[in-house]
Design a protein around this motif. Structure first.
Motif, PDB file in Angstrom:
ATOM      1  N   LYS A  41       0.937  -1.602   0.114  1.00  0.00           N
ATOM      2  CA  LYS A  41       0.311  -0.219  -0.166  1.00  0.00           C
ATOM      3  C   LYS A  41       1.450   1.168  -0.058  1.00  0.00           C
ATOM      4  O   LYS A  41       0.828   2.385  -0.699  1.00  0.00           O
ATOM      5  N   ASP A  42       1.617   0.933   0.621  1.00  0.00           N
ATOM      6  CA  ASP A  42       2.766   2.714   0.854  1.00  0.00           C
ATOM      7  C   ASP A  42       3.211   2.818  -0.501  1.00  0.00           C
ATOM      8  O   ASP A  42       3.642   3.817  -0.348  1.00  0.00           O
ATOM      9  N   ASN A  43       3.846   2.059  -1.100  1.00  0.00           N
ATOM     10  CA  ASN A  43       3.895   2.374  -2.648  1.00  0.00           C
ATOM     11  C   ASN A  43       3.473   2.631  -3.549  1.00  0.00           C
ATOM     12  O   ASN A  43       3.407   2.938  -5.021  1.00  0.00           O
ATOM     13  N   LEU A  44       2.184   2.892  -3.271  1.00  0.00           N
ATOM     14  CA  LEU A  44       1.484   2.875  -4.855  1.00  0.00           C
ATOM     15  C   LEU A  44       1.032   4.179  -5.745  1.00  0.00           C
ATOM     16  O   LEU A  44       1.822   4.443  -6.548  1.00  0.00           O
ATOM     17  N   PRO A  45       1.859   5.709  -4.305  1.00  0.00           N
ATOM     18  CA  PRO A  45       2.007   7.068  -4.586  1.00  0.00           C
ATOM     19  C   PRO A  45       3.099   6.422  -5.825  1.00  0.00           C
ATOM     20  O   PRO A  45       3.047   7.258  -6.493  1.00  0.00           O
ATOM     21  N   ALA A  46       4.036   6.367  -5.598  1.00  0.00           N
ATOM     22  CA  ALA A  46       5.680   6.284  -6.126  1.00  0.00           C
ATOM     23  C   ALA A  46       5.169   5.624  -7.376  1.00  0.00           C
ATOM     24  O   ALA A  46       5.836   5.962  -8.484  1.00  0.00           O
ATOM     25  N   ALA A  47       4.808   4.443  -7.449  1.00  0.00           N
ATOM     26  CA  ALA A  47       4.502   3.392  -8.593  1.00  0.00           C
ATOM     27  C   ALA A  47       3.282   4.431  -9.797  1.00  0.00           C
ATOM     28  O   ALA A  47       3.746   4.079 -10.668  1.00  0.00           O
ATOM     29  N   LEU A  48       2.657   4.823  -8.790  1.00  0.00           N
ATOM     30  CA  LEU A  48       1.490   5.974 -10.238  1.00  0.00           C
ATOM     31  C   LEU A  48       2.145   7.130 -11.139  1.00  0.00           C
ATOM     32  O   LEU A  48       2.367   7.420 -12.016  1.00  0.00           O
ATOM     33  N   VAL A  49       3.512   7.706  -9.936  1.00  0.00           N
ATOM     34  CA  VAL A  49       4.845   8.056 -10.808  1.00  0.00           C
ATOM     35  C   VAL A  49       5.408   7.795 -11.788  1.00  0.00           C
ATOM     36  O   VAL A  49       5.532   8.434 -13.499  1.00  0.00           O
ATOM     37  N   LEU A  50       5.618   6.306 -11.725  1.00  0.00           N
ATOM     38  CA  LEU A  50       6.437   5.972 -12.567  1.00  0.00           C
ATOM     39  C   LEU A  50       5.457   5.692 -13.975  1.00  0.00           C
ATOM     40  O   LEU A  50       5.944   5.666 -15.060  1.00  0.00           O
ATOM     41  N   PHE A  51       4.375   5.219 -13.819  1.00  0.00           N
ATOM     42  CA  PHE A  51       3.148   4.895 -15.058  1.00  0.00           C
ATOM     43  C   PHE A  51       2.723   6.323 -14.640  1.00  0.00           C
ATOM     44  O   PHE A  51       2.470   5.961 -16.708  1.00  0.00           O
TER      45      PHE A  51
END
Lengths: 401, 401
Positions: free
Chosen positions: A82-92
């Motif tokens: 859950k904590d890594n969702l925002p950073a993953a969306l930045v990459l996408f």
């Protein structure tokens, strides 16, 4: 662009699914496979990161990633903590909006796409189902996304860049998020990443009739493969779940009619199934059975008989078993953030809104053998299309036009 | 019989996995495929229920069922809503202890097994991996479970009944349960269902050397398929996770060495992978790549080069990415009762105890590039076995004995 979310605070994971209007129905003439190459090339560097860095940074976030290109849409999805969702969306956001589409990697990307195309030639069951869809739907709606070899060889990096510019943008794009996340913070984050994405100027593809094709595909083997399609109603239709339940009686679980008649009683096949294939505007029941050449005619005859017999209706006990299986699978779906993200994205595409699992559960509860039989009486399986692949053509059974 | 459980009260589902010593290593001479037919026949009625009733009652409980026959073991598993777990176990106690193995259904069951066997002939990648395992391990440890056609045709219902009596029983059987359940009540219920199951008199199979076989399998196609195996340590070995992490650097994720070198940089394949295949007493790294005939030699050379290059060690950044991906997948596994039931059953088989995910997580945390490189220095990939399937044999690369 639509953002749709379903928070489930009891999970530790969060998953996302982007549906974008980058499917192969947008491939221009003589460029069949352009959508697929574009998807392949988008993964080769984006925003401030080159190809290796983008992938390494994503993996450092523990994201399990998957992408696919369908007829109407391209799908990019991932699941992580859950904590890594925002950073993953930045990459996408970089991947979707600012891919490098690097010229020097085009040959490697093209080659990977050609390899995929040619691998299908060695997989007769997959090849047959592609040919079934190609014949069942008018062009471009039955196309395989992996394109054609000559067209793939002709594609330039400018084609790829033009495809991206024309088709990737906020119009028609859906981002679905499920699992453990905060809805307000997600909205603000997505607004920041995608709020100023300029709308693309995409033109809808024209639907054209298919050229007529042979319905037997010669293949040198001791095995024969049988495929059958007939039209039904798409997901957005109010009676969809009636049709879906009828297909469930046919093919869901070991007590289903096809499994019982084709596999269990006669041992004709190791694999036999029927499934509902739905696009937004059109849908089919697609059926497959693989068997030995000498038992292919019997397999075709028995399978067609079972399909046509649906018109006589289903029994209450068949529906009861199906409902029990569905109830159980709905609960298990709730425990998978990836499955939920995919479902609510597709819901929005087809319906313009997302269904909760409670809502689906109520629809399933409301199904009765009377409601399904009324549907089957008005819309019995008809216009069956039979396509075969194997050493010899088969006789088309009675009742198939 | 061992019962092992991992309750997760936050889930609504419960899953179970039976591992039983009914694998194809126990197939008698001239009866290759007997374990598979026995599994097929066990599903055709048990205890007070005939074939149709057993399946219908199971489906009315909403159980998603799956079974498979491996070399050492047969696996019967299912997942359902937590409240239906006890009733599902009642049905499986009948299946395992009191199957009817009905004579009148033997031909249909045999035919389904023959169909499965012949389907593999049309799937070159699957066929090749079977041939790789057959050459890599001494008999019976590299056998495919689906047997051989002549042997399948010769099997009688007495063979099936004798196989069941000899091999199915509490000795060596593990039942694992995960998800939402009460441990004490489960223990009492399982005691009632299985407490008086008499021990079977099973004899361990003798290990014998393989006859030598050609390492190229001619196949008329434009595609070529390359498979490579080398020995490594099994799951129960204290250094197992060192070997496992090295294979992860090779093949886990899009930044892995094989994906990068074979697919991304050169576009040689659509699919390439290496995986760790572990039995209790022996293990291998198994590697596959499918490509066009004209690029097969290059694919083999590059893949072998990457395997052998592991001996030079891995980089810290490669390990960091791998750890992030594993951490994430461990959390997601905790949210799947089916995955956990399968994992703790296998743990018990290999180790005589179950590892919690916290324990796995600690093992992963403790991995360092130094520990992995020390392992790779002492146990570099060697004794590579190369098996190919396609139109022409390939040259075995330098460094392969």
């Amino acid at each position: 662009m639509v953002l749709v979310g379903e928070p489930t605070p009891s999970l530790e994971s969060a998953a996302f699914s982007f549906l974008l209007p980058g499917g192969c129905c947008y491939d221009p003439p003589q460029r069949a496979g352009l959508a697929a190459i574009t998807c392949e090339m988008m993964l080769r560097g984006a925003g401030p990161r080159d190809s290796r860095t983008w992938i390494a940074d994503l993996e450092n976030l523990g994201v399990e990633r998957g992408e696919s290109v369908g007829v109407s849409q391209a799908n990019f999805g991932g699941a992580t903590l859950k904590d890594n969702l925002p950073a993953a969306l930045v990459l996408f956001a970089d991947l979707l909006r600012r891919p490098h589409l690097p010229c020097e990697q085009l040959e490697a990307g093209r080659s990977a796409c050609l390899q995929e195309l040619q691998a299908v030639e060695d997989e007769p069951s997959q090849k047959l189902m592609i040919e079934l869809r190609r014949r069942r739907y008018p062009d471009p709606w039955g196309r395989p996304s992996h394109g054609e070899a000559d067209a793939l060889r002709a594609i330039t990096i400018d084609d790829v860049r033009a495809f991206h510019t024309r088709n990737y943008g906020p119009r028609g794009t859906i981002l679905a998020v499920a699992g453990n996340f905060d809805w307000r913070r997600l909205c603000a984050h997505v607004e920041q990443l995608f709020g100023d994405w300029p709308a693309q100027k995409q033109s809808e593809p024209a639907t054209t009739p298919n050229p007529s094709r042979e319905n037997h595909i010669p293949f040198d083997s001791n095995q024969a493969h049988v495929a059958i399609a007939y039209p039904t109603i798409p997901y957005k239709h109010p009676d969809y779940y009636q049709s879906w339940a009828a297909v469930g009686v046919l093919s869901s679980g070991s007590s289903s009619r096809l499994f019982t008649e084709v596999r269990e009683k006669r041992g004709l096949c190791y694999t036999v199934y029927a499934s509902l294939h739905t696009q937004r505007e059109r849908a089919s029941v697609l059926c497959y059975a693989g068997t030995t050449a000498e038992r292919a005619q019997e397999t075709l005859d028995v399978t067609v008989h079972e399909l046509l017999r649906l018109a006589d209706g289903i029994e209450q006990s068949e529906l009861d078993r199906l409902k029990a299986r569905i109830k159980s699978s709905l609960i298990m779906q709730q425990e998978s953030s990836s499955a939920r993200a995919g479902s609510i994205a597709r819901d929005w595409y087809h319906l313009g809104r997302a269904r909760t699992l409670d809502e689906v559960s109520e629809i399933v509860d409301a199904l009765t053998s009377e409601s399904i039989n009324a549907f089957l009486h008005d819309s019995p399986p008809r216009d069956l299309l039979v396509v075969t692949l194997g050493p010899e053509p088969l006789e088309v059974p009675v009742g198939v036009s």
